[in-house]
Design a protein around this motif. Structure first.
Motif, PDB file in Angstrom:
ATOM      1  N   SER A   1     -30.499 -25.876 -46.806  1.00 52.79           N
ATOM      2  CA  SER A   1     -29.190 -26.336 -46.345  1.00 52.79           C
ATOM      3  C   SER A   1     -29.254 -27.719 -45.703  1.00 52.79           C
ATOM      4  O   SER A   1     -30.263 -28.094 -45.090  1.00 52.79           O
ATOM      5  N   ASN A   2     -28.148 -28.464 -45.827  1.00 50.68           N
ATOM      6  CA  ASN A   2     -27.988 -29.736 -45.125  1.00 50.68           C
ATOM      7  C   ASN A   2     -27.542 -29.537 -43.679  1.00 50.68           C
ATOM      8  O   ASN A   2     -27.490 -30.494 -42.912  1.00 50.68           O
ATOM      9  N   LYS A   3     -27.193 -28.317 -43.310  1.00 48.25           N
ATOM     10  CA  LYS A   3     -26.756 -28.027 -41.952  1.00 48.25           C
ATOM     11  C   LYS A   3     -27.924 -28.226 -40.978  1.00 48.25           C
ATOM     12  O   LYS A   3     -29.064 -27.910 -41.300  1.00 48.25           O
ATOM     13  N   PRO A   4     -27.666 -28.715 -39.758  1.00 43.19           N
ATOM     14  CA  PRO A   4     -28.745 -28.806 -38.766  1.00 43.19           C
ATOM     15  C   PRO A   4     -29.362 -27.437 -38.512  1.00 43.19           C
ATOM     16  O   PRO A   4     -28.675 -26.417 -38.524  1.00 43.19           O
ATOM     17  N   ARG A   5     -30.651 -27.433 -38.236  1.00 40.53           N
ATOM     18  CA  ARG A   5     -31.367 -26.170 -38.107  1.00 40.53           C
ATOM     19  C   ARG A   5     -30.828 -25.309 -36.961  1.00 40.53           C
ATOM     20  O   ARG A   5     -30.644 -24.101 -37.117  1.00 40.53           O
ATOM     21  N   HIS A   6     -30.584 -25.916 -35.796  1.00 35.35           N
ATOM     22  CA  HIS A   6     -30.188 -25.102 -34.645  1.00 35.35           C
ATOM     23  C   HIS A   6     -28.853 -24.403 -34.881  1.00 35.35           C
ATOM     24  O   HIS A   6     -28.662 -23.267 -34.451  1.00 35.35           O
ATOM     25  N   ILE A   7     -27.941 -25.058 -35.600  1.00 35.93           N
ATOM     26  CA  ILE A   7     -26.650 -24.440 -35.903  1.00 35.93           C
ATOM     27  C   ILE A   7     -26.805 -23.386 -36.997  1.00 35.93           C
ATOM     28  O   ILE A   7     -26.203 -22.306 -36.926  1.00 35.93           O
ATOM     29  N   SER A   8     -27.607 -23.675 -38.003  1.00 37.35           N
ATOM     30  CA  SER A   8     -27.850 -22.691 -39.068  1.00 37.35           C
ATOM     31  C   SER A   8     -28.393 -21.398 -38.480  1.00 37.35           C
ATOM     32  O   SER A   8     -27.915 -20.301 -38.793  1.00 37.35           O
ATOM     33  N   VAL A   9     -29.392 -21.536 -37.614  1.00 40.15           N
ATOM     34  CA  VAL A   9     -30.011 -20.365 -36.993  1.00 40.15           C
ATOM     35  C   VAL A   9     -29.017 -19.635 -36.104  1.00 40.15           C
ATOM     36  O   VAL A   9     -28.935 -18.394 -36.108  1.00 40.15           O
ATOM     37  N   LYS A  10     -28.220 -20.391 -35.338  1.00 38.34           N
ATOM     38  CA  LYS A  10     -27.255 -19.781 -34.421  1.00 38.34           C
ATOM     39  C   LYS A  10     -26.233 -18.936 -35.180  1.00 38.34           C
ATOM     40  O   LYS A  10     -25.920 -17.796 -34.784  1.00 38.34           O
ATOM     41  N   ILE A  11     -25.718 -19.467 -36.294  1.00 42.13           N
ATOM     42  CA  ILE A  11     -24.718 -18.735 -37.083  1.00 42.13           C
ATOM     43  C   ILE A  11     -25.337 -17.482 -37.700  1.00 42.13           C
ATOM     44  O   ILE A  11     -24.763 -16.391 -37.633  1.00 42.13           O
ATOM     45  N   LEU A  12     -26.509 -17.627 -38.298  1.00 42.08           N
ATOM     46  CA  LEU A  12     -27.147 -16.491 -38.964  1.00 42.08           C
ATOM     47  C   LEU A  12     -27.558 -15.414 -37.958  1.00 42.08           C
ATOM     48  O   LEU A  12     -27.422 -14.220 -38.230  1.00 42.08           O
ATOM     49  N   GLU A  13     -28.029 -15.821 -36.794  1.00 40.65           N
ATOM     50  CA  GLU A  13     -28.386 -14.849 -35.761  1.00 40.65           C
ATOM     51  C   GLU A  13     -27.152 -14.107 -35.259  1.00 40.65           C
ATOM     52  O   GLU A  13     -27.185 -12.875 -35.089  1.00 40.65           O
ATOM     53  N   ALA A  14     -26.060 -14.839 -35.041  1.00 41.42           N
ATOM     54  CA  ALA A  14     -24.849 -14.218 -34.507  1.00 41.42           C
ATOM     55  C   ALA A  14     -24.268 -13.198 -35.476  1.00 41.42           C
ATOM     56  O   ALA A  14     -23.637 -12.216 -35.049  1.00 41.42           O
ATOM     57  N   GLN A  15     -24.486 -13.403 -36.774  1.00 38.61           N
ATOM     58  CA  GLN A  15     -23.909 -12.508 -37.768  1.00 38.61           C
ATOM     59  C   GLN A  15     -24.934 -11.547 -38.375  1.00 38.61           C
ATOM     60  O   GLN A  15     -24.663 -10.854 -39.351  1.00 38.61           O
ATOM     61  N   GLY A  16     -26.134 -11.523 -37.784  1.00 37.00           N
ATOM     62  CA  GLY A  16     -27.107 -10.500 -38.124  1.00 37.00           C
ATOM     63  C   GLY A  16     -27.845 -10.681 -39.426  1.00 37.00           C
ATOM     64  O   GLY A  16     -28.399  -9.711 -39.965  1.00 37.00           O
ATOM     65  N   THR A  17     -27.919 -11.902 -39.949  1.00 34.74           N
ATOM     66  CA  THR A  17     -28.613 -12.114 -41.227  1.00 34.74           C
ATOM     67  C   THR A  17     -29.870 -12.970 -41.098  1.00 34.74           C
ATOM     68  O   THR A  17     -30.610 -13.105 -42.071  1.00 34.74           O
ATOM     69  N   MET A  18     -30.128 -13.505 -39.935  1.00 34.65           N
ATOM     70  CA  MET A  18     -31.279 -14.398 -39.762  1.00 34.65           C
ATOM     71  C   MET A  18     -32.578 -13.718 -40.195  1.00 34.65           C
ATOM     72  O   MET A  18     -33.408 -14.309 -40.899  1.00 34.65           O
ATOM     73  N   GLY A  19     -32.774 -12.481 -39.805  1.00 36.77           N
ATOM     74  CA  GLY A  19     -34.017 -11.780 -40.090  1.00 36.77           C
ATOM     75  C   GLY A  19     -34.224 -11.410 -41.544  1.00 36.77           C
ATOM     76  O   GLY A  19     -35.304 -10.939 -41.916  1.00 36.77           O
ATOM     77  N   LEU A  20     -33.204 -11.650 -42.382  1.00 36.04           N
ATOM     78  CA  LEU A  20     -33.324 -11.323 -43.798  1.00 36.04           C
ATOM     79  C   LEU A  20     -34.036 -12.422 -44.592  1.00 36.04           C
ATOM     80  O   LEU A  20     -34.446 -12.192 -45.727  1.00 36.04           O
ATOM     81  N   PHE A  21     -34.172 -13.608 -43.978  1.00 34.10           N
ATOM     82  CA  PHE A  21     -34.747 -14.756 -44.684  1.00 34.10           C
ATOM     83  C   PHE A  21     -36.182 -15.002 -44.253  1.00 34.10           C
ATOM     84  O   PHE A  21     -36.524 -14.917 -43.075  1.00 34.10           O
ATOM     85  N   LYS A  22     -37.004 -15.350 -45.232  1.00 40.52           N
ATOM     86  CA  LYS A  22     -38.408 -15.674 -44.950  1.00 40.52           C
ATOM     87  C   LYS A  22     -38.513 -17.030 -44.266  1.00 40.52           C
ATOM     88  O   LYS A  22     -39.377 -17.232 -43.412  1.00 40.52           O
ATOM     89  N   GLU A  23     -37.641 -17.978 -44.649  1.00 38.25           N
ATOM     90  CA  GLU A  23     -37.643 -19.292 -43.995  1.00 38.25           C
ATOM     91  C   GLU A  23     -36.277 -19.941 -44.145  1.00 38.25           C
ATOM     92  O   GLU A  23     -35.604 -19.773 -45.171  1.00 38.25           O
ATOM     93  N   ILE A  24     -35.878 -20.693 -43.119  1.00 36.61           N
ATOM     94  CA  ILE A  24     -34.656 -21.499 -43.146  1.00 36.61           C
ATOM     95  C   ILE A  24     -35.083 -22.952 -43.265  1.00 36.61           C
ATOM     96  O   ILE A  24     -35.673 -23.515 -42.332  1.00 36.61           O
ATOM     97  N   ALA A  25     -34.834 -23.565 -44.405  1.00 32.00           N
ATOM     98  CA  ALA A  25     -35.197 -24.963 -44.629  1.00 32.00           C
ATOM     99  C   ALA A  25     -33.958 -25.841 -44.477  1.00 32.00           C
ATOM    100  O   ALA A  25     -32.971 -25.650 -45.194  1.00 32.00           O
ATOM    101  N   THR A  26     -34.020 -26.776 -43.545  1.00 32.29           N
ATOM    102  CA  THR A  26     -32.936 -27.736 -43.335  1.00 32.29           C
ATOM    103  C   THR A  26     -33.538 -29.141 -43.323  1.00 32.29           C
ATOM    104  O   THR A  26     -34.769 -29.298 -43.259  1.00 32.29           O
ATOM    105  N   ARG A  27     -32.676 -30.139 -43.355  1.00 35.25           N
ATOM    106  CA  ARG A  27     -33.194 -31.506 -43.396  1.00 35.25           C
ATOM    107  C   ARG A  27     -34.044 -31.820 -42.170  1.00 35.25           C
ATOM    108  O   ARG A  27     -35.011 -32.566 -42.239  1.00 35.25           O
ATOM    109  N   ASP A  28     -33.669 -31.229 -41.022  1.00 31.28           N
ATOM    110  CA  ASP A  28     -34.401 -31.514 -39.784  1.00 31.28           C
ATOM    111  C   ASP A  28     -35.445 -30.446 -39.465  1.00 31.28           C
ATOM    112  O   ASP A  28     -35.876 -30.309 -38.323  1.00 31.28           O
ATOM    113  N   SER A  29     -35.883 -29.688 -40.475  1.00 26.94           N
ATOM    114  CA  SER A  29     -36.919 -28.678 -40.265  1.00 26.94           C
ATOM    115  C   SER A  29     -38.287 -29.299 -40.014  1.00 26.94           C
ATOM    116  O   SER A  29     -39.212 -28.614 -39.590  1.00 26.94           O
TER     117      SER A  29
END
Length: 233
Positions: free
Chosen positions: A120-148
């Motif tokens: 994703s082009n989304k910043p990492r901290h926001i990507s993680v925040k959204i996915l954590e809040a909606q319960g899907t963060m743990g489903l992904f092996k890695e979140i790759a963003t431009r600022d990773s």
């Protein structure tokens, strides 16, 4: 569904966020207009939906160019981006739900043994925040963003190439799922299949140099495929 016969989903699936897994328009619209107001700048009559996908600085620049002649100055863009991030980090991200059926699909994919990644082009901290809040963060092996990483990735092609190398992904058993030409071109450059979600903000026309192997209007169309895979296994 596609032109390659019955679909069996690959073992590895890479997902874009904005316009693919996440309905990002409400939150981006809210914070973009808040930024223009905070900076005392006007935005012209622009179809924001068609702009979503690239980094936010690019989106803000295109919104500003829609008003009057010439493009925005770097100083104006610096102020707009800072104001946008302040609004989005506090309020806008909360207006960014998963598309209907996305959460259920991701859980079913994991239950079927799929390896899931985000690109994703989304910043990492926001990507993680959204996915954590909606319960899907743990489903992904890695979140790759431009600022990773530092230095930042230049584009999605670089992010995908990094995932392929570090996780030893097999291209013939991997697929990128996205909604824009950028997603399709990145997959094509890497040598990976591409699935277009037409509920998103972009498009990849028929006959494009970046091939689309499958097209779906919504995630519920993939659930029967997973159910069939499970029954075969």
């Amino acid at each position: 569904m596609g032109d390659e016969g019955p679909l069996k989903l690959p073992g590895t699936l890479l997902f874009d966020l904005d316009g693919t897994l996440l309905d990002s328009l409400p939150g981006i619209r809210h914070s973009a207009h808040a930024a223009f107001e905070a900076c005392g700048l006007e935005v012209g009559d622009v179809d924001l939906r068609s702009l979503i996908g690239p980094p936010i600085r690019t989106i803000l620049a295109r919104m500003a160019r829609a008003h009057g002649s010439g493009g925005p100055s770097d100083a104006d863009l610096d102020r707009l981006e800072k104001a946008f991030r302040a609004s989005y980090d506090s309020e806008g991200w909360k207006m960014t739900p998963h598309y209907p059926g996305a959460v259920e699909l991701l859980r079913e994919m994991r239950a079927n043994g799929k390896r899931l990644f985000v690109v994703s082009n989304k910043p990492r901290h926001i990507s993680v925040k959204i996915l954590e809040a909606q319960g899907t963060m743990g489903l992904f092996k890695e979140i790759a963003t431009r600022d990773s990483r530092d230095p930042w990735f230049k584009d999605k092609r670089e992010m995908m190439h990094s995932l392929v190398e570090r996780h030893d992904l097999q291209l013939q058993d991997s697929m990128m799922i996205g909604d824009t030409m950028e997603d399709a071109e990145a997959a094509s450059d890497i040598g990976m299949k591409f699935c277009l979600m037409t509920h998103g903000y972009g498009d990849v026309p028929d006959g494009s140099d970046a091939p689309v192997h499958f097209r779906f209007d919504h995630f519920s169309q993939l659930m029967p495929i997973l159910a069939q895979e499970r029954s075969i296994d």
